[in-house]
Design an enzyme around this catalytic site. Sequence first.
Site, PDB file in Angstrom:
ATOM      1  N   GLN A 149       0.846  -1.183   0.000  1.00 25.15           N
ATOM      2  CA  GLN A 149       0.000   0.000   0.000  1.00 25.15           C
ATOM      3  C   GLN A 149       0.886   1.238   0.000  1.00 25.15           C
ATOM      4  O   GLN A 149       1.526   1.563   0.998  1.00 25.15           O
ATOM      5  CB  GLN A 149      -0.916  -0.030   1.213  1.00 25.15           C
ATOM      6  CG  GLN A 149      -1.735  -1.314   1.335  1.00 25.15           C
ATOM      7  CD  GLN A 149      -2.789  -1.448   0.240  1.00 25.15           C
ATOM      8  OE1 GLN A 149      -3.786  -0.744   0.228  1.00 25.15           O
ATOM      9  NE2 GLN A 149      -2.565  -2.364  -0.697  1.00 25.15           N
ATOM     10  N   GLY A 154     -11.826   1.481   4.741  1.00 29.05           N
ATOM     11  CA  GLY A 154     -10.893   0.770   3.886  1.00 29.05           C
ATOM     12  C   GLY A 154     -10.042   1.694   3.044  1.00 29.05           C
ATOM     13  O   GLY A 154     -10.222   2.916   3.010  1.00 29.05           O
ATOM     14  N   HIS A 155      -9.098   1.095   2.324  1.00 25.23           N
ATOM     15  CA  HIS A 155      -8.144   1.896   1.551  1.00 25.23           C
ATOM     16  C   HIS A 155      -8.823   2.628   0.404  1.00 25.23           C
ATOM     17  O   HIS A 155      -9.753   2.143  -0.221  1.00 25.23           O
ATOM     18  CB  HIS A 155      -6.974   1.040   1.052  1.00 25.23           C
ATOM     19  CG  HIS A 155      -7.352  -0.133   0.212  1.00 25.23           C
ATOM     20  ND1 HIS A 155      -6.429  -1.018  -0.268  1.00 25.23           N
ATOM     21  CD2 HIS A 155      -8.539  -0.571  -0.249  1.00 25.23           C
ATOM     22  CE1 HIS A 155      -7.021  -1.949  -0.986  1.00 25.23           C
ATOM     23  NE2 HIS A 155      -8.308  -1.694  -0.983  1.00 25.23           N
ATOM     24  N   ASN A 156      -8.334   3.857   0.175  1.00 23.70           N
ATOM     25  CA  ASN A 156      -8.788   4.724  -0.914  1.00 23.70           C
ATOM     26  C   ASN A 156     -10.235   5.193  -0.778  1.00 23.70           C
ATOM     27  O   ASN A 156     -10.827   5.701  -1.734  1.00 23.70           O
ATOM     28  CB  ASN A 156      -8.599   4.048  -2.277  1.00 23.70           C
ATOM     29  CG  ASN A 156      -7.141   3.785  -2.565  1.00 23.70           C
ATOM     30  OD1 ASN A 156      -6.702   2.635  -2.533  1.00 23.70           O
ATOM     31  ND2 ASN A 156      -6.370   4.824  -2.818  1.00 23.70           N
ATOM     32  N   SER A 204     -12.265   2.031  -1.666  1.00 21.23           N
ATOM     33  CA  SER A 204     -12.571   2.866  -2.834  1.00 21.23           C
ATOM     34  C   SER A 204     -14.005   3.359  -2.880  1.00 21.23           C
ATOM     35  O   SER A 204     -14.432   3.909  -3.907  1.00 21.23           O
ATOM     36  CB  SER A 204     -12.240   2.128  -4.147  1.00 21.23           C
ATOM     37  OG  SER A 204     -10.850   1.834  -4.193  1.00 21.23           O
TER      38      SER A 204
END
Length: 330
Positions: free
Chosen positions: A182, A223-225, A243
């Site tokens: 990441q 979560g990521h993004n 996302s």
Amino acid sequence: MSLTLGAIVEALGGRLLGSANMQVSGLAPLQTAQPGQISFLSQARYQSHLAESQAGCVIVSPAFEAHVSNRLAAIITEDPYLYFARLTQLWKRAHHQSDGPRIHPSAVISTEALIAADVVIGPLCVIERGAVVGAGTVIKSRVTVGEDCKIGARCILHSGVVIGADGFGFAPHQGQWEKIDQLGAVRIGDDVEIGANTCIDRGALDDTVIEDGVKLDNLIQIGHNVHVGRHTAMAGCVGVAGSARIGAHCTVGGGAVVLGHLRLADHVHISAASVVTRSILQPGQYTGMFPIDSNVNWEKNAASLKQLSRLRERIKALEASIQNNKEPQP
């Protein structure tokens, strides 16, 4: 330690009924307030509590002024709930006592982190290389701010918060999982509050973004993004998958889930325990849950739901048969 009603009104405004010299010893709900305490009424459905309350002073709207005319004291304001919120801040400032150094000796802070001069950092915190923490921010105990993550001004991070852990990214290969490093970070705006043990993952490539004024409760997973718009609020145990893009001024009820790569427009409100499975592009209140019932009834309904596709096909066939019978015969 107490405050006078005069001091409260001088600081927060409002119109005082009663003596400005009356001492207030504390804040309390209407049902339990004592004669030396102050309370508030913000919703008409709690009017019965007002009549029974022993509070020495009550904060009410102009609509309820007649109901407090026989009281020892009252404060009249257009928004009693907002007034009470600001009163809690005033009370805390007046009664706050320093409980130790601004940065606790047990905190581990990288020499390559940039920390504003007035930031408060509690015990056992870790601030990693390249992190930035803005002015007036308070970081409670056991918080981790990962590499290159940025926290804005006047934020509050409660105990156990983790900012910038790796997002959940793995590529399948021959029955195993290959880690996707990441490479992004987390950017948090100003005036954000993050509840205990909430985790915000760093982005895979771009940053995960939490805009100004966002309020996150305890035990939330971002979560990521993910991108969360300004002044959005989420209650405890919400999960937002990678996302997803959530607009400004949204609310997400406790235990709700937003699936990955979806978009929520501004002013979308998700009910507690809902699962958002599609993008929502219009403002409004949305709910997706099965009403609670006895287990016996729930199992019957669940069994019926499993047959819906078969029933739909039977209905379509029946409609077609009826239509054919209506057609004139040659």
